[in-house]
Design a protein around this motif. Structure first.
Motif, short mmCIF file in Angstrom:
data_model
loop_
_atom_site.label_atom_id
_atom_site.label_comp_id
_atom_site.label_asym_id
_atom_site.label_seq_id
_atom_site.Cartn_x
_atom_site.Cartn_y
_atom_site.Cartn_z
N GLY A 45 8.74 9.92 -25.04
CA GLY A 45 8.92 8.82 -25.96
C GLY A 45 8.64 7.45 -25.38
N LYS A 46 8.18 7.41 -24.14
CA LYS A 46 7.90 6.13 -23.50
C LYS A 46 6.43 6.04 -23.09
CE LYS A 46 12.54 5.30 -21.70
NZ LYS A 46 13.34 4.92 -20.50
N GLU A 47 5.99 4.82 -22.86
CA GLU A 47 4.63 4.62 -22.40
C GLU A 47 4.51 4.96 -20.92
OE1 GLU A 47 3.25 1.02 -25.44
OE2 GLU A 47 3.34 0.68 -23.29
N ARG A 48 3.28 5.25 -20.52
CA ARG A 48 3.02 5.51 -19.12
C ARG A 48 3.24 4.22 -18.33
NH1 ARG A 48 -1.99 9.30 -17.70
NH2 ARG A 48 -0.82 10.41 -19.34
N GLU A 49 3.96 4.32 -17.22
CA GLU A 49 4.27 3.12 -16.45
C GLU A 49 3.86 3.26 -14.98
OE1 GLU A 49 8.46 2.30 -16.37
OE2 GLU A 49 8.95 4.13 -15.28
N PHE A 50 3.57 2.13 -14.40
CA PHE A 50 3.17 2.07 -13.00
C PHE A 50 4.36 2.39 -12.10
CE2 PHE A 50 1.19 0.65 -9.22
CZ PHE A 50 2.09 -0.17 -8.54
N VAL A 51 4.09 3.13 -11.03
CA VAL A 51 5.11 3.45 -10.04
C VAL A 51 4.75 2.85 -8.68
CG1 VAL A 51 6.28 5.30 -8.78
CG2 VAL A 51 5.76 5.59 -11.21
N ALA A 52 3.55 3.19 -8.18
CA ALA A 52 3.15 2.73 -6.86
C ALA A 52 1.63 2.81 -6.74
CB ALA A 52 3.80 3.56 -5.76
N ALA A 53 1.08 2.00 -5.84
CA ALA A 53 -0.36 2.03 -5.61
C ALA A 53 -0.63 1.67 -4.16
CB ALA A 53 -1.08 1.06 -6.55
N ILE A 54 -1.80 2.12 -3.70
CA ILE A 54 -2.19 1.88 -2.32
C ILE A 54 -3.67 1.55 -2.28
CG2 ILE A 54 -2.66 4.34 -1.90
CD1 ILE A 54 -1.42 3.91 0.92
N ASN A 55 -4.06 0.64 -1.42
CA ASN A 55 -5.46 0.26 -1.37
C ASN A 55 -6.25 1.27 -0.55
OD1 ASN A 55 -4.68 -0.43 1.26
ND2 ASN A 55 -5.97 -2.26 1.29
N TRP A 56 -7.55 1.04 -0.45
CA TRP A 56 -8.44 2.04 0.15
C TRP A 56 -8.10 2.32 1.61
CZ3 TRP A 56 -11.78 1.22 4.29
CH2 TRP A 56 -11.83 -0.11 4.75
N SER A 57 -7.67 1.31 2.33
CA SER A 57 -7.41 1.48 3.76
C SER A 57 -5.98 1.92 4.05
CB SER A 57 -7.72 0.19 4.50
OG SER A 57 -6.86 -0.85 4.06
N GLY A 58 -5.13 1.82 3.06
CA GLY A 58 -3.74 2.23 3.25
C GLY A 58 -2.84 1.17 3.83
N ASP A 59 -3.35 -0.03 4.03
CA ASP A 59 -2.53 -1.07 4.65
C ASP A 59 -1.88 -1.99 3.63
OD1 ASP A 59 -5.24 -3.30 5.74
OD2 ASP A 59 -4.70 -2.48 3.79
N THR A 60 -2.14 -1.77 2.35
CA THR A 60 -1.52 -2.57 1.30
C THR A 60 -0.96 -1.64 0.23
OG1 THR A 60 -3.06 -4.40 1.66
CG2 THR A 60 -1.86 -4.36 -0.43
N THR A 61 0.31 -1.84 -0.07
CA THR A 61 0.96 -1.01 -1.09
C THR A 61 1.70 -1.89 -2.09
OG1 THR A 61 2.92 -0.77 0.33
CG2 THR A 61 1.26 0.98 0.44
N TYR A 62 1.85 -1.37 -3.29
CA TYR A 62 2.57 -2.06 -4.34
C TYR A 62 3.54 -1.06 -4.99
CZ TYR A 62 -1.05 -5.64 -4.05
OH TYR A 62 -1.89 -6.62 -3.60
N TYR A 63 4.69 -1.58 -5.41
CA TYR A 63 5.69 -0.72 -6.04
C TYR A 63 6.28 -1.40 -7.27
CZ TYR A 63 5.57 1.79 -1.60
OH TYR A 63 5.15 2.51 -0.50
N ALA A 64 6.63 -0.58 -8.24
CA ALA A 64 7.42 -1.09 -9.35
C ALA A 64 8.80 -1.46 -8.82
CB ALA A 64 7.54 -0.02 -10.43
N ASP A 65 9.41 -2.48 -9.42
CA ASP A 65 10.73 -2.92 -8.97
C ASP A 65 11.75 -1.79 -9.03
OD1 ASP A 65 10.49 -6.30 -10.33
OD2 ASP A 65 9.79 -5.45 -8.44
N SER A 66 11.58 -0.92 -10.00
CA SER A 66 12.56 0.15 -10.21
C SER A 66 12.57 1.20 -9.10
CB SER A 66 12.29 0.85 -11.55
OG SER A 66 10.99 1.39 -11.58
N VAL A 67 11.49 1.25 -8.29
CA VAL A 67 11.42 2.26 -7.23
C VAL A 67 11.35 1.66 -5.85
CG1 VAL A 67 10.25 3.81 -8.85
CG2 VAL A 67 8.90 2.52 -7.18
N LYS A 68 11.25 0.35 -5.77
CA LYS A 68 11.10 -0.33 -4.49
C LYS A 68 12.29 0.00 -3.59
CE LYS A 68 9.02 -4.11 -5.15
NZ LYS A 68 8.69 -5.50 -5.53
#
Length: 124
Positions: free
Chosen positions: A42-65
């Motif tokens: 019942g919910k929309e797809r949401e972002f959790v985490a991402a990583i750039n090509w080299s692996g040295d940059t990551t991003y997280y949703a506040d809910s999982v940080k």
């Protein structure tokens, strides 16, 4: 074309851990940004985490940080999501996605390839 296959989902008690894997095939994703998304009923797809090509940059949703960690193994063409201190609200189908770019984005529309998803259920 890139094929993505997730694994590692399952049923776990609150406070437990799971490690999701996303194996890529068809071509190397070493130059791709990779992301994890989730969708609860019942919910929309949401972002959790991402990583750039080299692996040295990551991003997280506040809910999982602080609880989740995304990583990649270029040699294995695989991306991982380590999930610790799981909560019932983490229950969802988790999807791996690939973006043919070195830059990271957090919107589902910016990812070209998707896996079939793996179910994660956290019981209270």
């Amino acid at each position: 074309q890139v094929q993505l296959v997730e694994s590692g989902g399952g049923l776990v008690q609150a406070g437990g851990s799971l490690r999701l894997s996303c194996a890529a095939s068809g071509r190397t994703v070493s130059s791709y940004a990779m992301g994890w998304f989730r969708q609860a009923p019942g919910k929309e797809r949401e972002f959790v985490a991402a990583i750039n090509w080299s692996g040295d940059t990551t991003y997280y949703a506040d809910s999982v940080k602080g609880r989740f960690t995304i990583s990649r193994d270029t040699a294995k063409n695989t991306v991982y999501l380590q999930m610790n201190s799981l909560k019932p609200e983490d229950t969802a189908v988790y999807y791996c996605a690939a973006r043919p770019s070195i830059t990271v984005r957090t919107a589902p529309k910016d990812y070209a390839y998707w896996g079939q998803g793996t179910q994660v259920t956290v019981s209270s």
